[in-house]
Design a protein around this motif. Structure first.
Motif, PDB file in Angstrom:
ATOM      1  N   SER A  36      10.330  17.959  12.702  1.00 54.28           N
ATOM      2  CA  SER A  36      10.261  16.946  12.013  1.00 54.28           C
ATOM      3  C   SER A  36       9.386  16.716  10.944  1.00 54.28           C
ATOM      4  N   ILE A  37       8.618  17.746  10.761  1.00 57.74           N
ATOM      5  CA  ILE A  37       7.813  17.735   9.526  1.00 57.74           C
ATOM      6  C   ILE A  37       8.795  18.173   8.331  1.00 57.74           C
ATOM      7  N   ALA A  38       9.605  19.139   8.583  1.00 53.39           N
ATOM      8  CA  ALA A  38      10.594  19.540   7.368  1.00 53.39           C
ATOM      9  C   ALA A  38      11.329  18.161   7.152  1.00 53.39           C
ATOM     10  N   LEU A  39      11.865  17.421   8.195  1.00 50.40           N
ATOM     11  CA  LEU A  39      12.623  16.380   8.011  1.00 50.40           C
ATOM     12  C   LEU A  39      12.175  15.344   7.328  1.00 50.40           C
ATOM     13  N   ALA A  40      10.952  14.970   7.575  1.00 54.09           N
ATOM     14  CA  ALA A  40      10.267  13.750   7.167  1.00 54.09           C
ATOM     15  C   ALA A  40      10.052  13.987   5.578  1.00 54.09           C
ATOM     16  N   LYS A  41       9.690  15.283   5.160  1.00 50.58           N
ATOM     17  CA  LYS A  41       9.707  15.653   3.850  1.00 50.58           C
ATOM     18  C   LYS A  41      10.929  15.654   3.190  1.00 50.58           C
ATOM     19  N   GLU A  42      12.241  15.810   3.945  1.00 49.20           N
ATOM     20  CA  GLU A  42      13.383  15.782   3.233  1.00 49.20           C
ATOM     21  C   GLU A  42      13.659  14.483   2.930  1.00 49.20           C
ATOM     22  N   LEU A  43      13.504  13.483   3.998  1.00 49.06           N
ATOM     23  CA  LEU A  43      13.779  12.084   4.068  1.00 49.06           C
ATOM     24  C   LEU A  43      12.754  11.109   3.028  1.00 49.06           C
ATOM     25  N   SER A  44      11.557  11.910   3.093  1.00 48.14           N
ATOM     26  CA  SER A  44      10.724  10.653   2.393  1.00 48.14           C
ATOM     27  C   SER A  44      10.041  11.439   1.141  1.00 48.14           C
ATOM     28  N   HIS A  45       9.321  10.866   0.153  1.00 49.98           N
ATOM     29  CA  HIS A  45       8.502  11.311  -0.650  1.00 49.98           C
ATOM     30  C   HIS A  45       7.078  11.543  -0.165  1.00 49.98           C
ATOM     31  N   LEU A  46       6.821  10.862   0.794  1.00 49.44           N
ATOM     32  CA  LEU A  46       5.184  11.086   1.287  1.00 49.44           C
ATOM     33  C   LEU A  46       4.910  12.264   1.687  1.00 49.44           C
ATOM     34  N   PRO A  47       3.537  12.600   1.503  1.00 49.24           N
ATOM     35  CA  PRO A  47       3.083  13.493   2.031  1.00 49.24           C
ATOM     36  C   PRO A  47       3.108  13.896   3.657  1.00 49.24           C
ATOM     37  N   VAL A  48       3.227  14.831   4.286  1.00 52.36           N
ATOM     38  CA  VAL A  48       2.986  14.948   5.556  1.00 52.36           C
ATOM     39  C   VAL A  48       2.235  16.106   6.093  1.00 52.36           C
ATOM     40  N   MET A  49       1.196  15.744   7.037  1.00 49.13           N
ATOM     41  CA  MET A  49       0.462  16.510   7.650  1.00 49.13           C
ATOM     42  C   MET A  49       0.764  17.062   9.184  1.00 49.13           C
ATOM     43  N   ALA A  50       0.167  17.869   9.714  1.00 44.18           N
ATOM     44  CA  ALA A  50       0.354  18.260  10.953  1.00 44.18           C
ATOM     45  C   ALA A  50      -0.978  18.401  11.678  1.00 44.18           C
ATOM     46  N   ASP A  51      -0.951  17.981  12.975  1.00 48.51           N
ATOM     47  CA  ASP A  51      -2.175  17.818  13.837  1.00 48.51           C
ATOM     48  C   ASP A  51      -2.186  18.785  15.146  1.00 48.51           C
ATOM     49  N   PRO A  52      -2.317  20.215  14.755  1.00 45.34           N
ATOM     50  CA  PRO A  52      -2.053  21.128  15.821  1.00 45.34           C
ATOM     51  C   PRO A  52      -3.120  20.982  17.085  1.00 45.34           C
ATOM     52  N   SER A  53      -4.101  20.317  17.083  1.00 42.95           N
ATOM     53  CA  SER A  53      -5.093  19.866  18.016  1.00 42.95           C
ATOM     54  C   SER A  53      -4.365  19.174  19.119  1.00 42.95           C
ATOM     55  N   HIS A  54      -3.924  17.842  18.667  1.00 39.78           N
ATOM     56  CA  HIS A  54      -3.423  17.197  19.605  1.00 39.78           C
ATOM     57  C   HIS A  54      -1.931  17.505  19.983  1.00 39.78           C
ATOM     58  N   ASN A  76       0.839  -1.247   0.015  1.00 34.00           N
ATOM     59  CA  ASN A  76       0.187  -0.133   0.059  1.00 34.00           C
ATOM     60  C   ASN A  76       0.851   1.158   0.075  1.00 34.00           C
ATOM     61  N   ASN A  77       0.906   1.910  -1.259  1.00 29.34           N
ATOM     62  CA  ASN A  77       1.854   3.323  -1.296  1.00 29.34           C
ATOM     63  C   ASN A  77       1.018   4.450  -1.014  1.00 29.34           C
ATOM     64  N   GLN A  78      -0.433   4.368  -0.565  1.00 36.63           N
ATOM     65  CA  GLN A  78      -0.987   5.657  -0.476  1.00 36.63           C
ATOM     66  C   GLN A  78      -1.009   5.664   0.849  1.00 36.63           C
ATOM     67  N   VAL A  79       0.263   6.439   1.382  1.00 38.45           N
ATOM     68  CA  VAL A  79       0.329   6.807   2.950  1.00 38.45           C
ATOM     69  C   VAL A  79       0.561   8.013   3.033  1.00 38.45           C
ATOM     70  N   VAL A  80       0.008   8.595   4.110  1.00 39.94           N
ATOM     71  CA  VAL A  80       0.254  10.160   4.382  1.00 39.94           C
ATOM     72  C   VAL A  80       0.965  10.061   5.979  1.00 39.94           C
ATOM     73  N   LEU A  81       1.985  10.779   6.279  1.00 42.34           N
ATOM     74  CA  LEU A  81       2.192  11.075   7.500  1.00 42.34           C
ATOM     75  C   LEU A  81       1.499  12.018   8.544  1.00 42.34           C
ATOM     76  N   CYS A  82       1.846  11.716   9.700  1.00 45.67           N
ATOM     77  CA  CYS A  82       1.086  13.053  10.407  1.00 45.67           C
ATOM     78  C   CYS A  82       1.878  13.227  11.708  1.00 45.67           C
ATOM     79  N   GLU A  83       2.254  14.247  11.828  1.00 45.19           N
ATOM     80  CA  GLU A  83       3.088  14.962  13.115  1.00 45.19           C
ATOM     81  C   GLU A  83       1.978  15.593  14.107  1.00 45.19           C
ATOM     82  N   ARG A  84       1.951  14.737  15.365  1.00 42.55           N
ATOM     83  CA  ARG A  84       0.771  15.009  16.217  1.00 42.55           C
ATOM     84  C   ARG A  84       1.266  15.354  17.535  1.00 42.55           C
ATOM     85  N   GLY A  85       2.831  15.672  17.629  1.00 44.12           N
ATOM     86  CA  GLY A  85       3.283  16.002  18.857  1.00 44.12           C
ATOM     87  C   GLY A  85       3.802  14.856  19.659  1.00 44.12           C
ATOM     88  N   ILE A  86       4.858  15.153  20.362  1.00 48.02           N
ATOM     89  CA  ILE A  86       5.500  14.055  21.230  1.00 48.02           C
ATOM     90  C   ILE A  86       5.640  14.476  22.509  1.00 48.02           C
TER      91      ILE A  86
END
Ligand code: PEP
Ligand code: MN
Length: 343
Positions: free
Chosen positions: A255-273, A230-240
């Motif tokens: 980590s959002i900028a880093l994940a985008k640098e390391l990977s071709h996958l889209p990256v989202m952010a979850d400012p709520s959590h 399954n290559n339809q994958v989106v990453l999401c940073e939600r706080g650590i």
């Protein structure tokens, strides 16, 4: 290992390389880019020297090792960004996607009011939890299938594709019937049985970063999905988890900028959590877009004080509209730089 084909490689030469990768005991994964084709040889136990020797095969430009432990997720394997299409909404392209909706689906009225409201404000996808991962067994656990049906109705009425969390392999089939995208929550990021099962579905997956996971572990969790098909994958940073207690979690924007640098996958952010606080969501969402996030996921409730989960971090519809307007506003001018000077 990665076999970079030359830009003039013929289909037969590419086929030959794919065949030799299989013969050497690896799985070939092919990326056809706009300029050239890349064939990754992944797996364990294959004969590596046979892949190295492909550097002299016709049509091959170079053979290089993949520097990172995550292979298919790596930008080396696919230099161009991946775009994940969720029911017609493209995540990872030019436009930033906003997903909004309640933490939990609590009733038909609550969800439909939220769905229409967030759509009016400009969100292009709907979220809503049906199966909730709660820290305490005494807290609201979600309405399960009833919630899935309500989400299905909201999608029908608004046209917004729906994302909802899956916690167990048992629920995968039923959730696939109703949802357009499945969320792997932070607590399940390393539930490897669940990841293996989701790899066999044809649904896009939103995989949240675990609160104590380093970026490498997060990307390796995504690798389970890609390596399973399954290559339809989106990453999401939600706080650590950090030593800070004033916010619920510490959202790791780097980590959002880093994940985008390391990977071709889209990256989202979850400012709520990522913050746990209504007042911080607009600012953090803007910051996430500034560092390159492809989308934002925000919790919205018609009456946050009555929410059965995550009320303190949920925006009401008026607050959400205001945040949406703020996301469109330009960043502040830079002292000493006139507009257009950088160009
Ligand atoms: C959620 O999205 O409501 C949720 C539980 O998220 P997380 O897994 O990031 O805590
Ligand atoms: Mn929540």
């Amino acid at each position: 290992m990665i076999v970079n084909m030359s830009d003039s490689a013929t289909p037969e030469q590419i086929e030959h390389v794919i065949h030799r990768i299989r013969e050497a005991g690896f799985q070939p994964h092919i990326t056809r880019g706009t300029e050239r084709t890349i064939v990754a040889a992944v797996g364990s136990g294959g004969r590596r020297h046979e892949i190295e020797a492909l550097s002299v095969a016709p049509g091959v430009d170079t053979v290089v090792a993949i520097a990172q432990p995550f292979k298919l997720v790596s930008r080396q394997t696919r230099p161009e960004p991946s775009i994940v299409n969720v029911g017609g909404v493209k995540i990872g392209g030019e436009e930033v996607v906003v997903i909004a909706g309640p933490c939990s689906v609590e009733s038909r009225e609550q969800l439909l009011e939220t769905a229409h409201g967030v759509k009016r404000a400009g969100a292009t996808m709907l979220r809503g939890g049906a199966y909730k991962p709660r820290t305490s067994p005494y807290e609201f656990q979600g309405l399960g299938i009833e919630a899935l049906k309500i989400l299905g109705e909201a999608r029908e009425q608004t046209g917004l594709p729906v994302v909802t969390e899956v916690m167990s392999t048992e629920d995968v089939d039923v959730i696939c019937e109703y949802a357009d995208m499945l969320q792997v929550g932070a607590r399940n990021m390393q539930n490897f049985a669940l990841l293996r099962r989701l790899a066999t579905t044809n649904k896009p997956i939103l995989i949240k970063r675990g609160p104590s996971a380093i970026v490498k572990e997060w990307l390796l969790a995504a690798e389970y999905l890609l390596s399973g098909g399954n290559n339809q994958v989106v990453l999401c940073e939600r706080g650590i988890k950090t030593f800070e207690t004033a916010t619920r979690n510490t959202i790791d924007l780097a980590s959002i900028a880093l994940a985008k640098e390391l990977s071709h996958l889209p990256v989202m952010a979850d400012p709520s959590h990522g913050t746990g606080k209504q007042s911080l969501i607009g600012a953090v969402a803007r910051a996430a877009i500034a560092v390159g996030a492809d989308g934002i996921i925000i919790e919205v409730h018609p009456c946050p004080e009555r929410a059965l989960s995550d009320g303190p971090q949920s925006l009401d519809l008026t607050q959400f509209e205001k945040v949406m307007r703020g996301l469109c506003a330009p960043l502040r001018p830079l002292a000493g730089m006139k507009a257009g000077q950088a160009a």
